[in-house]
Design an enzyme around this catalytic site. Structure first.
Site, mmCIF file in Angstrom:
data_model
loop_
_atom_site.group_PDB
_atom_site.id
_atom_site.type_symbol
_atom_site.label_atom_id
_atom_site.label_comp_id
_atom_site.label_asym_id
_atom_site.label_seq_id
_atom_site.Cartn_x
_atom_site.Cartn_y
_atom_site.Cartn_z
ATOM 1 C CB SER A 138 -0.887 0.005 1.242
ATOM 2 O OG SER A 138 -0.093 0.267 2.383
ATOM 3 C CE LYS A 139 -1.465 7.435 -2.162
ATOM 4 N NZ LYS A 139 -2.694 8.175 -2.050
ATOM 5 N NE ARG A 140 0.779 0.448 6.163
ATOM 6 C CZ ARG A 140 1.511 -0.637 6.405
ATOM 7 N NH1 ARG A 140 2.651 -0.533 7.035
ATOM 8 N NH2 ARG A 140 1.090 -1.823 6.013
ATOM 9 N N GLY A 176 5.588 3.240 0.244
ATOM 10 C CA GLY A 176 6.252 4.123 -0.719
ATOM 11 C C GLY A 176 5.403 4.253 -1.965
#
Ligand code: GLU
Length: 470
Positions: free
Chosen positions: A238-240, A242
């Site tokens: 996920s965005k977490r 990167g």
């Protein structure tokens, strides 16, 4: 049989890494078999679909070079067709109107949960009864009441689901709009898709879809459900973790070739080979070889591949991508060295194209002032002699090639009886304004004759002023 595959994203966000890998696998399966690849935009969710997302998907696919033979086909352009097939199923009694109000369905659900059974529609409207007024019905698919749906997933192997587990799916909402499981079947049937390759988050939908194919008298395609991509911590990517949008990788300075090579190895392998050109992937790929286990994203490996491709791809291919970064960084490359030459010199020295452009600004723009530390250290009175000698020798040099330039530096160093470094370092500051650049002969070469001579003259002036101020 002509192999026909498709990528069918919902335009509710950018093209993310997981979607891009699914697209790549579907594309490869088509290309590996001289088949056709279809791009279908599943935009029936009018509230969540946006024009920007459609564009992001098209841009991402184009940047990766995953070209389609048909499409983009928009589901919103096919509502008439879906309505026609809903009507066909109603006419054949393979679907029925359901008038159950929301409240009833909620109560039913609650009761089923309480009784510890899987919530599903109880089939109240299966048999026609009194049609209540003032209720707009939904249309439900009449799922076979018993038996099993069995299919051989190309990635996961044989899968069998009891029909008793499956609901009478809503195929059209009360406003007439069709639902995902239905449109996807109508489309894959109409578009004669032979291999549905998609994320395994859809695996539970497949038995329901297979029943709809059968109701429509169509042969279901083969299915291959690819496992998801995990971050290094084992959680779903996920965005977490990167960047997850494909275009972010472009912005960050990755080559599409590197990302494609990286993506293909997430779940697919051929012996222990790590590097695959697109041609090789096309030659070797088979969806059947995709691993059923989820694979983890490893940014270092992507970096390694990016450097590998910067160094080994034809410089013109790299230059085409590099040009975007120059523009992005506001660097005008109309005048200055050929971008291919910049690539040849810089590829070894940087990790990304973004860095390559940033570090090459100096070849296109004249610096305003010397870096104070570099000038203090290297533009000292003792450097004047070698700089003057370089200026004289370079003025008369016609062959502005790295080899010839190297010879000039050698000659000057030998005549002054100093090491190469003593000539190179002041020269580097004179040319670039800083103490860091590629090898000095290559720096001269890229800088070109006019700007090299100007830089040396400027450095000599600086030293003169320094002497005068003493
Ligand atoms: N539109 C679906 C999605 O983006 C994919 C449907 C499919 O591949 O069947 O998840």
């Amino acid at each position: 049989m002509t192999i026909r595959t498709r990528f069918a994203p919902s335009p509710t966000g950018f093209l993310h890494v997981g979607g891009a890998r699914t697209a790549l696998f579907a594309w490869l399966q088509a290309r590996a078999n001289q088949g056709a690849f279809i791009l279908r935009i599943e935009d029936t969710d009018l509230e969540r679909s946006t024009a920007e997302s459609v564009q992001a998907i098209l841009d991402g696919m184009a940047w990766l070079g995953l070209n389609h033979d048909e499409g983009p086909i928009y589901q919103t352009h096919r509502f008439d067709r879906y309505a026609e097939v809903v009507q066909q199923l109603l006419d054949e009694d393979k679907a029925y109107h359901c008038y159950c109000p929301k409240e009833r369905l909620e109560l039913l659900r609650e009761q089923q949960m309480k009784d510890g059974i899987k919530p599903r529609y109880d089939g109240k409207c299966r048999n026609p009864g009194v049609v209540p007024e003032a209720i707009l019905p939904v249309v439900r698919f009449r799922n076979p009441p018993d038996g099993n749906v069995v299919f051989d997933d190309l990635v996961r192997g044989s899968i069998s689901i009891s029909n008793q587990e499956l609901d009478d799916l809503i195929i059209a909402r009360s406003d007439g709009s069709p639902t995902y499981n239905f449109t996807v079947v109508v489309d894959d049937m109409d578009m004669q898709v032979t291999h549905v390759i998609r994320g395994d988050d859809h695996i539970n939908n497949t038995p329901r879809q297979i029943n709809i194919y059968h109701a429509l008298g169509a042969e279901p395609p083969a299915f291959g459900h690819v496992p998801m991509i995990l971050g290094q911590d084992g959680a779903r990517l996920s965005k977490r973790h990167g960047a997850v949008g494909v275009m972010q990788y472009r912005d960050d300075g990755y080559l599409p070739q590197a990302l494609l090579n990286y993506l293909v190895r997430l779940g697919w392998s051929h012996g222990d080979q790590e590097v695959f050109s697109l041609e090789e992937m096309v030659k070797l790929f088979d969806i059947k070889d995709v691993n059923r286990k989820a694979s983890a994203f490893n940014p270092e490996k992507l970096d390694w591949l990016n450097q590998y491709y910067m160094k080994t791809l034809p410089a013109t291919d790299v230059a085409a991508q590099l040009a975007w970064h120059f523009t992005d960084q506001g660097i005008n490359t109309q005048e200055g060295p050929a971008l291919e030459d910049v690539v040849t010199v810089q590829a070894e020295r940087v990790k990304t194209l973004k860095e390559m452009a940033a570090h090459s600004r100096v070849f296109f723009e004249t610096y305003d002032e010397f870096d104070a530390n570099a000038a203090k250290k290297h533009l000292r009175p003792v450097a004047a002699e070698s700089l003057q000698a370089m200026l004289n020798n370079l003025q008369s040099l016609d062959d502005w090639s790295p080899d010839a330039l190297h010879d000039v530096i050698d000659t000057v160093a030998a005549r002054l009886e100093v090491g190469m470094g003593k000539v190179a370092q002041p020269l580097r500051v004179a040319l670039t304004g800083t103490g860091v650049s590629p090898s000095i002969d290559k720096t001269l070469w890229l800088m070109g004759k006019k700007r090299s001579l100007e830089g040396i003259a400027k450095a000599l002036d600086f030293i003169k002023a320094r002497i005068a101020a003493q």
